[in-house]
Design a protein around this motif. Structure first.
Motif, PDB file in Angstrom:
ATOM      1  N   GLU A  81      -2.928   1.136  -4.239  1.00 14.65           N
ATOM      2  CA  GLU A  81      -4.288   0.625  -4.422  1.00 14.65           C
ATOM      3  C   GLU A  81      -4.771   0.895  -5.838  1.00 14.65           C
ATOM      4  O   GLU A  81      -5.553   0.125  -6.389  1.00 14.65           O
ATOM      5  N   ASP A 102      -2.076   3.638  -0.057  1.00 14.38           N
ATOM      6  CA  ASP A 102      -3.435   3.923  -0.510  1.00 14.38           C
ATOM      7  C   ASP A 102      -3.475   5.434  -0.660  1.00 14.38           C
ATOM      8  O   ASP A 102      -3.474   6.152   0.342  1.00 14.38           O
ATOM      9  N   ASP A 124      -7.612   7.136   0.963  1.00 13.49           N
ATOM     10  CA  ASP A 124      -8.502   6.182   1.618  1.00 13.49           C
ATOM     11  C   ASP A 124      -9.785   6.867   2.065  1.00 13.49           C
ATOM     12  O   ASP A 124      -9.761   8.024   2.478  1.00 13.49           O
ATOM     13  N   GLY A 125     -10.887   6.124   1.955  1.00 15.82           N
ATOM     14  CA  GLY A 125     -12.190   6.673   2.351  1.00 15.82           C
ATOM     15  C   GLY A 125     -12.792   7.494   1.233  1.00 15.82           C
ATOM     16  O   GLY A 125     -13.525   8.453   1.471  1.00 15.82           O
ATOM     17  N   ARG A 128      -7.532  -3.833   2.502  1.00 12.84           N
ATOM     18  CA  ARG A 128      -6.372  -4.442   1.893  1.00 12.84           C
ATOM     19  C   ARG A 128      -5.220  -4.552   2.897  1.00 12.84           C
ATOM     20  O   ARG A 128      -4.957  -3.624   3.664  1.00 12.84           O
ATOM     21  N   GLU A 140      -3.320  -0.935   3.793  1.00 10.53           N
ATOM     22  CA  GLU A 140      -4.306  -0.427   4.757  1.00 10.53           C
ATOM     23  C   GLU A 140      -4.076  -1.115   6.112  1.00 10.53           C
ATOM     24  O   GLU A 140      -3.708  -0.459   7.092  1.00 10.53           O
TER      25      GLU A 140
HETATM   26 MG    MG Z   1      -8.472   2.467   1.030  1.00 11.56          MG
END
Ligand code: MG
Ligand code: AHM
Length: 323
Positions: A84, A103, A106-107, A266, A270
């Motif tokens: 990402e 990723d 994430d978050g 994505r 994801e």
């Molecule tokens: Mg993400």
């Protein structure tokens, strides 16, 4: 107590793949450690730069990306990687067999508030003559994944993993510094009364999701005939982990806030890896109109509407799309 290495030796037929996953877990342990130190390690806050998607990167996005990238580049079986946080695909070892898409964190909006975040990964076979620097080599549908998983950094650090033989959960035992097997053959209950969606963008959704959510909010008096509960952590890893633990439905559907973005999440790092896990655990995943893992990808950073979780509830949402 079964450690990750022993678990992989017993459950993964492909020892090269097993080795890759084990190495990857080492960088995730490093990320977990830095997250646990938080402000003490200076990992909170913005990196004051943007990624390829125009999103402001956090320091920890950049640190996690570098840790995983360096780790993967040193594994002989990794031919290339996509992240990402990387604009382009990154070639690794010419003799490698695998492409890893991830990723790294994430978050990320949760980092500064000390709420659960995670690393998501998807592993594909690299076609023999493919160029690992070319985006086209990575554009394989989710059904081609040979393994996928996430590492959740929460009150405990947990890896959820599938190599195509069910879903397994391993918890990081910080006393010995190893992931140890906790749950085998994780299954998502087919029915649920719990949903997760960002209600603040309701007015931008398309009609099928509008109608479904309106009906579920009607509770036992509505056509769905049950009273629902709602959760939104804003961290997909945490939402999917909850669903893999007690069922539920997670939705980040198409919305027309920005017509150039068909959804927020994505596909390649994801939606696809999470779909792989959810499907391996007996759940379903769809855009509303087609199974996520059937999509022929057009770009490594492509976005996609996401609806996944308990099989019967996802089926209900599909029916709203077919009306
Ligand atoms: Mg993400
Ligand atoms: P990120 O990869 O930039 O962290 O974005 C993905 C996250 C998901 O974890 C989560 O489901 C979603 O974005 C939350 O979005 P919102 O900010 O709209 O609640």
């Amino acid at each position: 107590m079964m450690r990750l290495r022993t678990f992989l030796q017993q459950h993964c037929d492909d020892q090269m793949l097993a080795e890759l996953i084990e190495q990857l877990s080492v960088s995730c342990k490093d990320i977990a450690y830095r997250i646990s130190l938080g402000e003490l390690a200076g990992v909170t806050g913005s990196a004051e730069q943007e990624n390829v998607q125009g999103e402001c990167q956090k320091k920890l996005d950049v640190i996690s990306n570098d840790l995983i990238k360096d780790c993967l580049a040193a594994i002989p079986s990794v031919r290339g990687l996509a992240s990402e946080e990387e604009p382009d695909a990154v070639p690794a070892n010419p003799e490698g067999r695998f492409l890893v898409l991830f990723d790294p964190l994430d978050g990320s909006s949760n980092i500064d508030v000390n709420v659960t975040v995670g690393t998501i990964f998807s592993i594909l076979e690299c076609p023999a003559d493919a160029d690992p620097a070319a985006e086209s080599s990575y554009l394989q549908s989710g059904s081609k994944q040979v393994a996928a998983g996430y590492v959740l950094y929460g009150p405990s650090t947990i890896m959820m993993l599938s190599t195509g033989n069910g879903v397994f959960s391993l918890t990081l035992d910080t006393r010995i510094g190893e992931f140890v097997l906790q749950r085998e053959n994780v299954q998502i209950p087919a029915d649920t009364k719990e949903f997760a969606i960002n209600m603040s963008v309701q007015r931008f959704w398309q009609e099928p999701v509008q109608e479904y959510v309106a009906d579920l909010l009607k509770g036992e008096e509505g056509p769905l005939g049950k009273r629902y509960n709602m959760r939104w952590v804003a961290s997909m890893v945490a939402e999917i982990h909850r669903i893999l633990t007690r069922g539920g439905i997670f939705m980040y559907p198409f919305d027309n806030r920005d017509p150039s973005k068909p959804g927020k999440l994505r596909l390649m790092y994801e939606a696809n890896p999470m779909s792989f896990l959810v499907n391996q655990a007996g759940g379903q995943s769809t855009t509303g109109r087609e199974p996520i893992m059937d999509i022929a990808p057009e770009g490594i950073h492509q976005r996609v509407p996401v609806i996944m979780g308990s099989a019967n509830e996802v089926e209900t949402v599909i029916q709203y799309h077919q009306r």
